[in-house]
Design a protein around this motif. Structure first.
Motif, PDB file in Angstrom:
ATOM      1  N   GLY A 149       0.625  -1.224   0.255  1.00 23.40           N
ATOM      2  CA  GLY A 149       0.078  -0.455   0.480  1.00 23.40           C
ATOM      3  C   GLY A 149       0.848   1.397   0.034  1.00 23.40           C
ATOM      4  O   GLY A 149       0.165   2.146  -0.108  1.00 23.40           O
ATOM      5  N   VAL A 150       2.555   1.390   0.464  1.00 24.36           N
ATOM      6  CA  VAL A 150       2.837   2.261   0.319  1.00 24.36           C
ATOM      7  C   VAL A 150       3.850   2.393  -1.452  1.00 24.36           C
ATOM      8  O   VAL A 150       4.617   1.468  -1.537  1.00 24.36           O
ATOM      9  CB  VAL A 150       4.658   1.698   1.076  1.00 24.36           C
ATOM     10  N   GLU A 151       2.998   3.621  -1.782  1.00 26.14           N
ATOM     11  CA  GLU A 151       3.512   4.124  -3.044  1.00 26.14           C
ATOM     12  C   GLU A 151       4.815   4.657  -3.515  1.00 26.14           C
ATOM     13  O   GLU A 151       5.943   4.288  -3.415  1.00 26.14           O
ATOM     14  CB  GLU A 151       2.548   4.804  -4.050  1.00 26.14           C
ATOM     15  N   TRP A 152       4.977   5.959  -3.094  1.00 28.40           N
ATOM     16  CA  TRP A 152       6.210   6.705  -2.619  1.00 28.40           C
ATOM     17  C   TRP A 152       7.363   6.078  -2.476  1.00 28.40           C
ATOM     18  O   TRP A 152       8.203   6.816  -1.633  1.00 28.40           O
ATOM     19  CB  TRP A 152       5.333   7.984  -3.143  1.00 28.40           C
ATOM     20  N   GLY A 153       6.578   5.829  -0.937  1.00 27.28           N
ATOM     21  CA  GLY A 153       7.521   5.959   0.711  1.00 27.28           C
ATOM     22  C   GLY A 153       8.692   5.078   0.232  1.00 27.28           C
ATOM     23  O   GLY A 153      10.024   5.119   0.357  1.00 27.28           O
ATOM     24  N   ILE A 154       8.563   3.977  -1.077  1.00 25.76           N
ATOM     25  CA  ILE A 154      10.110   2.837  -0.955  1.00 25.76           C
ATOM     26  C   ILE A 154      10.558   3.810  -2.567  1.00 25.76           C
ATOM     27  O   ILE A 154      11.906   3.407  -2.128  1.00 25.76           O
ATOM     28  CB  ILE A 154       8.672   1.255  -1.183  1.00 25.76           C
ATOM     29  N   ASN A 155       9.606   3.976  -2.989  1.00 18.72           N
ATOM     30  CA  ASN A 155      10.408   4.709  -4.216  1.00 18.72           C
ATOM     31  C   ASN A 155      11.522   5.673  -3.246  1.00 18.72           C
ATOM     32  O   ASN A 155      12.311   6.152  -4.237  1.00 18.72           O
ATOM     33  CB  ASN A 155       9.553   5.908  -4.802  1.00 18.72           C
ATOM     34  N   LEU A 156      10.981   6.923  -3.031  1.00 23.36           N
ATOM     35  CA  LEU A 156      11.854   7.947  -1.656  1.00 23.36           C
ATOM     36  C   LEU A 156      13.146   6.773  -1.391  1.00 23.36           C
ATOM     37  O   LEU A 156      14.035   7.451  -1.050  1.00 23.36           O
ATOM     38  CB  LEU A 156      11.134   8.835  -0.937  1.00 23.36           C
TER      39      LEU A 156
END
Ligand code: HEA
Ligand code: HEA
Ligand code: CUA
Ligand SMILES: [Cu+2]
Lengths: 225, 577, 195
Positions: free
Chosen positions: B170-177
């Motif tokens: 459910g984490v979209e940007w968190g892991i990209n960042l």
């Protein structure tokens, strides 16, 4: 320390616990020796007025022996630990018995599904019985599982049996165990698999062989594996 | 910070921006790293506090956390998804944003040029660039807390497929960042590492041969080299994971891809990395022991060779993190052998440390307490490494609190004990003033006791089979009897955090009020102590020449019990040689 | 530099110039990155039985041309270095300019290749092979771009009439990097395109 461990119920668990005990003996001996020397030197060689430190570089042969002889002893102990570990590892993870009961385990976010061969006694056919969160096995029989995952990594963990194996999507991984004491125990997921990781559990029911046969019959009209 | 004020005395002409912000002076950059590490340590400690509370009293409101937005915690009660983010960010912050900047960034930058007698790092501008890259990485990482759906939640090891598809967490940007932050961090420490290596190889003062280098310099050198040679494959891995996430590639996702590949790439880096975090702390301890026992280090060469051997071995042990990951089981035992073999070089290093105390004249200034505390506690971390190194036992201990206890007993001593040892020891050199001994001793004893009280219970949790990274132990019946241990560890954590107050007060107040240190307050022999405190831009009034090894204490016949590396030989010494 | 700006340390206790040493360590680390990625690619390709089918969609001729371009650029780089050794400032400048041009040509051809593959519907999403294709060649292309930028910076320094002595060594360093990027391609080309 073994007192903290959950009660062992599997045939290999004793080996794992014995390995723990044996490493603990080695570790405690060295722990006491090293902390003892540290404490002794710190107290004994406190600075005193008028006493100058010795100028020892530890580079002569006699001095080096103080490092190298213990290192040799440790090398020997290392190999002893390696050998003990390799023996237990082989028994748990390599030399797998064929198994008197065959089951399929599928992990997915966030549940365990256990597949039992149906009436035909063969896994992977249409009449398989799939049960969520309930693992039923007979006591004292070799149980073979094929572990799969439908999505992410999970880890199949039976604390009481000292069994743990990751489930990897795209792979089918073999696991075996033989539990001897009837009763109910917990199955846990030991690999972070998302927000439901904490609650991804199941129950292990260890039946007597007769009970197990009856259970299988009531569920499938079939015979145990 | 008021080191700004202190340094201004020396640099009236540089102005604020070039003097303190975009500085190229290795000492200022070192202090910038130190400041970042301290701020991030507070954050790492805060995440630990929230986690600990949740573990001891699950689903009760965490005191002082009521202000957290609902997506993280409802009226202070931690959401399980947020717990995963806390674990992930705690590990990431502590390893990459506290330990690395403190040990390589602050100590490496501040000390190595001084200890080799150089005016600065080999590439001052590259040095500045590496700090600012690190700064951006930190900002990116912290930003991830406030993007929608929150921060990364895959664990600091970020195993795919969980991390490879946004739908699984459910984490979209968190892991990209997270991936961007880690990539930037790697770039930063690649630049910094190359700088450290070249500085050590090329900028040594005349007479300073390799085997006259202070051991701290050796440790920084070997740590930097380990980092340089191990990080490459993980950089490739981060790129692939990023492609999996944003371009829909499937390197780590079946059917075609392989989730285990990431683990190989991560741990090929990860195990050398833990020694990158260990060695600078070992180096600091090895500088401090001889000074406060007035004796040469016992077995200088064996220490150096042992470290090199351990460094080489660290490249062939990575699968000990993957014993039960599904790799071919026949690989496990060979990796057990290489893993357990590492006990030999580290035993030699620990024994050499202790032998340095033998027949010394030991005094117990604060840095020395931290150094002794390091030996006493790291031993536990090392010995418990053998338990998990034995593949068969790791079947039971893998992914339990036994591992958590093991690595905190390895990391806390090297990063925090080693870090404080170094900080108390070199603070006078950094800021020109002495810290309060009284507060320092208080800080040490409080931290020593509470640290053990936090992490000893975790071994027992591990014995009980307690899995790591679960948000609520009460979900399992077999974990119920262990709850008192959780509560004890949490009380101790609160005490441990409060124990840092004497340090913070001491650190800040002494910047202005501490007694003036003078160039060499500890009467030590290495080169950094012959520069002024704090050293001016360019470090040495006259670049030093080195005549002897770094630990000439209590030499027989010498008038003084210390003979600095750059003191010209007396006539008698010349005749003797 | 003003007296209080950079204190650029100049010594070299090892006898090797610091810049050169730094480049070598950097390339050692880069070798691990590309080595890791290529090694993984080879393992997967082997496991998948060769990937002949998707590889057949690649533009081998474009890539072969690019191989030629890059090899030529290595040659012109050598000439630039030779000119630098001969203290011929103008020739150095000229050869660097040619090298940069070839680097840009490589990138242009690469862009044509990417565009064509993408239009044909092959994206990193398509399959593992295409993921590797874009990942590997993309990382390599980024390195070529980095080299071009370094060459531009060097060219500007030369054109601005910066002291010859200060710039000379940089010709060699950029050259080392450029050859490394070339060598990576020499491995990449047969492994990816000639399946
Ligand atoms: C500073 C950090 C640090 C250090 C120094 C170490 C040192 C060691 N570590 Fe540890 N380790 C970590 C940080 C560290 N580790 C981290 C962070 C993890 C978890 C990552 C994660 O999953 O999140 C981990 C996980 C980890 C695992 C995986 C566990 C699992 O996930 O199941 C293993 C397995 O082999 C291991 C082993 C070792 C060994 C053998 C050493 C050795 O180097 C120790 C050697 C030292 C000694 C042994 C002491 C001195 C010797 C003597 C006094 C002689 C007597 C000894 C004998 C006779 C044997 N570590
Ligand atoms: C250096 C590394 C480091 C340090 C210091 C710590 C410190 C602490 N850690 Fe941990 N921890 C990790 C690295 C570290 N940790 C890692 C890698 C993981 C695994 C994550 C994962 O599973 O993905 C982990 C996981 C982890 C868990 C497991 C969670 C789970 O699996 O569910 C727990 C639980 O109790 C925990 C607790 C704590 C506590 C109470 C502290 C306390 O000691 C904190 C006390 C506070 C401080 C030490 C800061 C004080 C210092 C200053 C204010 C001044 C700064 C000074 C200088 C910089 C010199 N940590
Ligand atoms: Cu499934 Cu954790
Ligand atoms: Cu490891």
């Amino acid at each position: 320390m073994l007192g903290w461990f959950p009660r062992n119920i599997s045939t290999v668990g004793g080996d794992v616990d014995a390995l723990f005990a044996w490493i603990t003996i080695v570790a405690v001996v060295w722990f006491v020796l090293v902390e003892g020397a540290l404490l002794w030197f710190v107290l004994r060689y406190r600075r005193r007025p008028g006493v100058r430190a010795a100028h020892v570089r530890g580079e002569t042969r006699a001095e080096l022996a103080w490092l190298l002889v213990p290192a040799l002893v440790i090398l020997g102990l290392d190999f002893a630990i390696d050998a003990a570990s390799a023996r237990v590892w082989r028994r748990v993870k390599i030399d797998m018995p064929a198994g008197e009961v065959q089951l399929a385990v599928t992990a997915k976010q966030f549940a365990w599904t256990f597949g039992y061969p149906g009436a035909d006694g063969v896994l992977g056919t249409a009449d398989d019985i799939n049960l969520d969160a309930e693992l039923h096995v007979p006591a004292g029989r070799d149980v073979r599982l094929v572990l799969r995952s439908a999505d992410v990594l999970h880890s199949f963990f039976l604390p009481n049996a000292r069994i743990k194996q990751d489930a990897v999507p795209g792979r089918a991984i073999d696991v075996w165990f033989n539990v001897t004491e009837p009763g109910t125990y917990e199955v846990a997921c030991a690999e972070l698999c998302g927000f439901g990781h904490t609650t991804m559990k199941a129950t292990l029911f260890v039946h007597t062989p007769e009970e197990f046969a009856a259970w299988m019959a009531s569920h499938a009209g079939g015979q145990p594996g | 910070m008021s080191d700004v004020a202190a340094a201004a005395v020396h640099e009236p002409a540089l102005g604020f921006w070039r003097g303190y912000v975009f500085s190229v002076d290795h000492k200022t950059i070192g202090k910038q790293y130190l400041a970042m590490a301290m701020v991030m340590a507070l954050l790492g400690g805060a995440t630990a506090y929230v986690m600990r509370w949740q573990l001891a009293w699950p689903d009760t409101a965490v005191p002082l956390a009521g202000w957290l937005p609902e997506q993280m915690a409802y009226q202070g009660i931690i959401d399980p998804a947020f717990y995963n983010q806390l674990v992930t960010m705690h590990g990431t912050i502590m390893i990459f944003f506290v330990a690395m900047p403190l040990l390589l960034g602050a100590f490496g930058n501040f000390l190595v040029p001084l200890m080799v007698g150089a005016p600065d790092m080999a590439f001052p501008r590259l040095n500045m660039l590496s700090f600012w890259t690190f700064f951006v990485a930190s900002v990116v990482l912290l930003t991830s807390f406030v993007v929608p759906a929150g921060a990364a939640s895959g664990g600091w090891t970020m195993y795919p497929p969980l991390s490879a598809r946004a739908s699984y967490t459910g984490v979209e940007w968190g892991i990209n960042l997270w991936l961007i932050a880690v990539a930037l961090e790697f770039a930063s420490f690649l630049m910094g590492g190359i700088n450290l290596v070249v500085t050590t190889i090329n900028l040594r003062a005349p007479g300073l041969s390799f085997f006259r280098l202070p051991l701290m310099v050796w440790m920084e050198l070997i740590a930097a080299i380990l980092f340089l040679l191990s990080v490459g494959p993980l950089i490739a891995g981060v790129l692939m994971l990023f492609l999996d996430r944003v371009a829909g590639a499937s390197f780590f996702v079946p059917q075609e891809g392989d989730p285990l590949l990431w683990q190989h790439l991560f741990w090929f880096f990860g195990h050398p990395e833990v020694y990158v975090l260990l060695l600078p702390g070992v180096g600091a301890v090895l500088e401090i022991l001889p000074v406060f026992s007035r004796k040469p280090v016992f077995g200088y060469r064996p220490i150096v060779w042992s470290t090199i051997v351990a460094g080489v071995l660290s490249f062939v042990v990575w699968a000990h993190h993957m014993f039960i990951s599904g790799i071919d089981p026949r690989l496990a035992s060979p990796f057990s052998v290489t893993t357990i073999l590492i006990s030999v070089p580290f035993a030699i290093i620990l024994f050499a440390m202790i032998a340095t105390l033998w027949r010394g004249a030991i005094s117990f200034a604060t840095p020395m307490l931290w150094a002794i505390g390091f030996i006493a506690t790291f031993l536990i971390g090392g010995l418990t490494g053998i338990y998990v190194g034995a593949a068969a036992l790791d079947i039971y201990f893998h992914d339990t609190y036994f591992v958590v206890a093991h690595f905190h007993y390895a990391l806390f001593p090297s990063v925090i004990f080693g870090g404080f040892a170094g900080l108390y020891f070199w603070y006078p050199k950094m800021f020109g003033r002495m810290l309060s001994e009284r507060l320092g001793q208080l800080h040490f004893w409080l931290t020593f006791v509470t640290f053990n009280a936090v992490f000893l219970p975790m071994f027992a949790l591990g014995f009980g089979g307690h899995m790591r990274r679960i948000a609520d132990p009460t979900a399992y019946t077999f974990l119920q009897p262990l709850m008192p241990l959780h509560r004890a560890a949490t009380w101790a954590t609160i005490a441990l955090l409060l124990s840092q107050l004497p340090f913070l007060v001491n650190f800040l107040v002494s910047l202005r009020r501490g007694p003036i240190a003078g160039a060499n307050p500890w009467r030590a022999a290495t080169l950094e102590w012959s520069a002024a405190s704090p050293p001016p831009h360019g470090n040495f009034a006259v670049l030093p020449t080195v005549y002897r090894g770094p630990y000439e204490y209590s030499a027989p016949g010498a008038p003084d019990d210390v003979c600095p590396q750059d003191a010209p030989p007396s006539t008698r010494e010349v005749r003797a040689s | 530099m003003s007296a209080i700006g950079v204190v650029a340390p100049r010594g070299t206790a090892s006898g090797i110039p610091s810049g050169k040493l730094a480049i070598w360590w950097f390339l050692a680390s880069e070798t691990m990155t590309f080595g890791g990625l290529l090694g993984v690619f080879v393992l997967f390709r082997y496991a998948a039985g060769g990937w002949h089918e998707p590889a057949a969609h690649l533009h081998v001729w474009l890539a072969a041309t690019n191989t030629l371009v890059l090899l030529t650029s290595s040659y012109t780089m050598v000439r630039a270095h030779a000119a630098e050794t001969a203290e011929d400032r103008r020739a150095t400048q000229r050869w660097l300019f040619v090298t940069m041009g070839l680097g840009l040509a490589f990138l242009a051809i690469k862009a044509v290749e990417y565009a064509s593959e993408w239009r044909a519907g092959f994206t990193p999403r398509s399959s593992l092979f295409w993921g590797f294709y874009y990942g590997l060649t993309g990382l390599h292309a980024a390195h070529v771009l980095g080299g071009v930028i370094a060459l531009v910076a060097l060219g500007i320094a030369l054109a601005r009439g910066r002291a010859w002595g200060a710039v000379r060594q940089r010709v060699e360093y950029v050259g080392l990097y450029w050859h490394f990027v070339d060598i990576v391609w020499i491995f990449l080309f047969p492994l990816v395109y000639l399946s």
